[in-house]
Design an enzyme around this catalytic site. Sequence first.
Site, PDB file in Angstrom:
ATOM      1  CD  GLU A 421      -3.061  -1.248   2.039  1.00  0.00           C
ATOM      2  OE1 GLU A 421      -3.115  -0.407   2.940  1.00  0.00           O
ATOM      3  OE2 GLU A 421      -3.930  -2.122   1.886  1.00  0.00           O
ATOM      4  CD  GLU A 500      -3.263  -6.333   3.794  1.00  0.00           C
ATOM      5  OE1 GLU A 500      -2.056  -6.153   3.566  1.00  0.00           O
ATOM      6  OE2 GLU A 500      -3.953  -5.532   4.438  1.00  0.00           O
TER       7      GLU A 500
HETATM    8  C1  GAL Z   1      -4.140  -2.975   5.182  1.00  0.00           C
HETATM    9  C2  GAL Z   1      -2.670  -2.883   5.474  1.00  0.00           C
HETATM   10  C3  GAL Z   1      -2.298  -3.755   6.660  1.00  0.00           C
HETATM   11  C4  GAL Z   1      -3.263  -3.533   7.766  1.00  0.00           C
HETATM   12  C5  GAL Z   1      -4.644  -3.830   7.299  1.00  0.00           C
HETATM   13  C6  GAL Z   1      -5.703  -3.741   8.366  1.00  0.00           C
HETATM   14  O1  GAL Z   1      -4.591  -1.931   4.400  1.00  0.00           O
HETATM   15  O2  GAL Z   1      -1.948  -3.310   4.375  1.00  0.00           O
HETATM   16  O3  GAL Z   1      -0.996  -3.465   7.076  1.00  0.00           O
HETATM   17  O4  GAL Z   1      -3.145  -2.223   8.191  1.00  0.00           O
HETATM   18  O5  GAL Z   1      -4.961  -2.935   6.293  1.00  0.00           O
HETATM   19  O6  GAL Z   1      -6.965  -3.991   7.830  1.00  0.00           O
END
Ligand code: GAL
Length: 807
Positions: A421, A500
């Site tokens: 991100e 993710e």
């Molecule tokens: C994502 C991020 C992670 C964590 C997660 C929580 O956007 O990459 O590190 O913060 O959100 O939902």
Amino acid sequence: MQKLKYLSYLLLLTILSQTVNGQTNTRTVENLNKGWKFYLGDEVKASNPDFNDQNWRSLNVPHDWSVEGSFSKDHPATPGGGALPGGTGWYRKTFIIPATSKGKSVFIDFDGVYRNSEVWINGHLLGKRPNGYIAFRYDLTPFLLYGKKNVLAVKVDNSEQPNSRWYSGSGIYRDVKLTTVNHVFVDLWGTQVRTPKVTSEIANVSIKTQIRNNSTAVQQGVVKTSLVNAEGKVVTSTATKITLKDSISFVEQLLSVSNPHLWSDTDPYLYKVVTTILLGNKTVDQYETTAGLRYFSFDKDKGFSLNGKPLKIRGVCNHHDLGALGAAFNVRAAERQLEMLKEMGCNGLRTSHNPPAEELLNLCDKMGFIVMNEAFDMWKKGKNKYDYSLDWDKWHKRDLEDQIKRDRNHPSVFMWSIGNEIQEQWGTGADTAGRVITRELTAIVKSLDDRPVTSATNDINLYNNLIFSNAYDLIGYNYNHDKFAKFPQTFPGKQLIGSETVSALQTRGHYDMPSDSIRVWPTAWDKPLLTGNADLTCSAYDNCRTPWGSTHEETLCEFNTNQHLAGMFIWTGFDYLGEPTPYPWPARSSYFGIIDLAGFPKDVFYMYQSQWTNTPVLHIFPHWNWKPGQLVDVWAYYNNADEVELFLNGKSLGSKKKVQHEFHVYWRIPFEAGTIKAVSRKNGVTVLTKEITTTGTPSKIILTADRNKIKADGEDLSFITAKIADEKGNMIPNADNLIQFTVSGDASIAGVDNGNPTSMESFKASQRKAFNGLALAILKSGEKSGKVTFTATAQGLVPASIEIEVK
Ligand code: GAL
């Protein structure tokens, strides 16, 4: 010509056979984890070898001082960073270098120090390394005293915070090793083992070896490289003559194996490459590289395949902390996490968002995980005031190169992520930084390795500079599960991985009804949570999620239906310290885990197990202690069956079947004390039954250990669960009794926990309150063999003891 070739081959064979009886005086790699002195605070004179550290604390590394501290919202790390203290700390280690090491090269190898480490040997500054997740080496040779005491001093500065969006830990939190080699040796991370061709019939293995000649003379020699199978048998070998004129030389060799035993997630078979350097008939170095032979592809239509067979990557993201142990790496603690993930049916791991401990990758090699190895959470544009963006210009190239070199031989590593991100994804007009840096980083990786490169992008629009750079082999989507299906139209010809996913929120053992109403907490990422539960809990029915994420079931449905999706990495496998979304202080650790911080599975663990394994599953929840007449939703996750029938106090409440795209069944029933019983059946035959009974009052503690025999190496662990139960042994679902732990024998308590994200109790204690019925103590072995008795007591409860054999 042919004759000449034959003669030189004969010469090589002679050299090789001579070395069988020749002198082998090769490298030694000594673990330097034990016997350090530590001081929390700054001590400017501590780099001086004569400094008196007698009053400093004695400890072994890996060590994390932050996790030893108390929680406070005022620590500069903020609750997002775990609400634990940072600061500056010093480590010193005195050791003797034998006189026999004279004439050799001696290096100190750190696998990771968080952060801004500076290292001195005998008062000489060796260097500084800002990145807290990177492995590094210093050459001690010019400064050593032979046959005498040498003093290593390490200053660790984690005082400038916040520098992380999650808990980082502080200190020498990974292994330290002392490597002693002759003047001609395989350099640091000096082998590159590749498999340009692998089929079930043949594997071609190419090995490029970087050899360092630290002597002043030109050296003539031979590099012999063998492939050794898991049974220790040499399968094939080759030898190449070398002339080492410069300080660094490269040798490229090719080996070929027929009928290779391939590495896979279900059969992680390992070979090793053994590199031997001979000068004359003397072996001067021998170096081993773990290797796995496998082939894989990412296809725009069919997704991922391993060794020719389609396979979905069923992965999770994890941060590096190990719960109550903090960031201090421990092989057994990491192995236990991976064992639990395997039990759940997981075959993939993303090292979010930084290079992992080397030992973690060793475990992934052995246990069959498909790893997305990630480098950065930010580039030049930072996310926190003091983060790595400040070091970006000076260090990113070196750090990325070192990560790739250290990790590229691990068969478990399948892809590199150059960032998570990343802020540079946004930028218009003249702001081309995102594209420029993506191309630069990808080129760095490609110059060192040929695995696919991606990054984890949350804004997946076409203007995204990272994707737009056109440099990636894979497009990594963070979240956006509702856009998986459209991917082939959005990015024609490209391959998709769910870098993710999910970000659902759960507290183990807490249930908000009705279970089919979804809580989106907070309502937007930049808004505080206005609703929520007063006790800072999130419901463990899969009915609470972040606005950018989804419930587990929603994303799993997309995972199942999109063939072009190579796989996904769920946020997260385990809860971690820091980032207590959706709650503010006093919440101080995450709610995202499928497994809580103590390692107790939340209910959704069994949903994945029912979907991703053949292990027979029938898991029903919640507990059965409610108010008379209250409507309660009873859920069942199951597999290997056509239906589940539920009974309340012997009365059938009917059978239910999952329909397509459903992962659970449920009944809404008025509570009545007694027993609910579920029966799963296939073709009318009972597969499994499960019961939950209304409990009586807390009566006793029940202890169970994950292992009753551990090694007497001062590092091995037994994870002991304390359950608060009624007389019949049923867990009291809301019990929070304070439990005292005592140990007799050569072992100690390395940490305690209960999985409660808001607990202010110390992880380093010999007591812990239970949380929703459970608490955990982590027992660490000493170095003496014998029986250890571990006892748990609590006021008003029958105590319990368990014996652990330490050997
Ligand atoms: C994502 C991020 C992670 C964590 C997660 C929580 O956007 O990459 O590190 O913060 O959100 O939902």
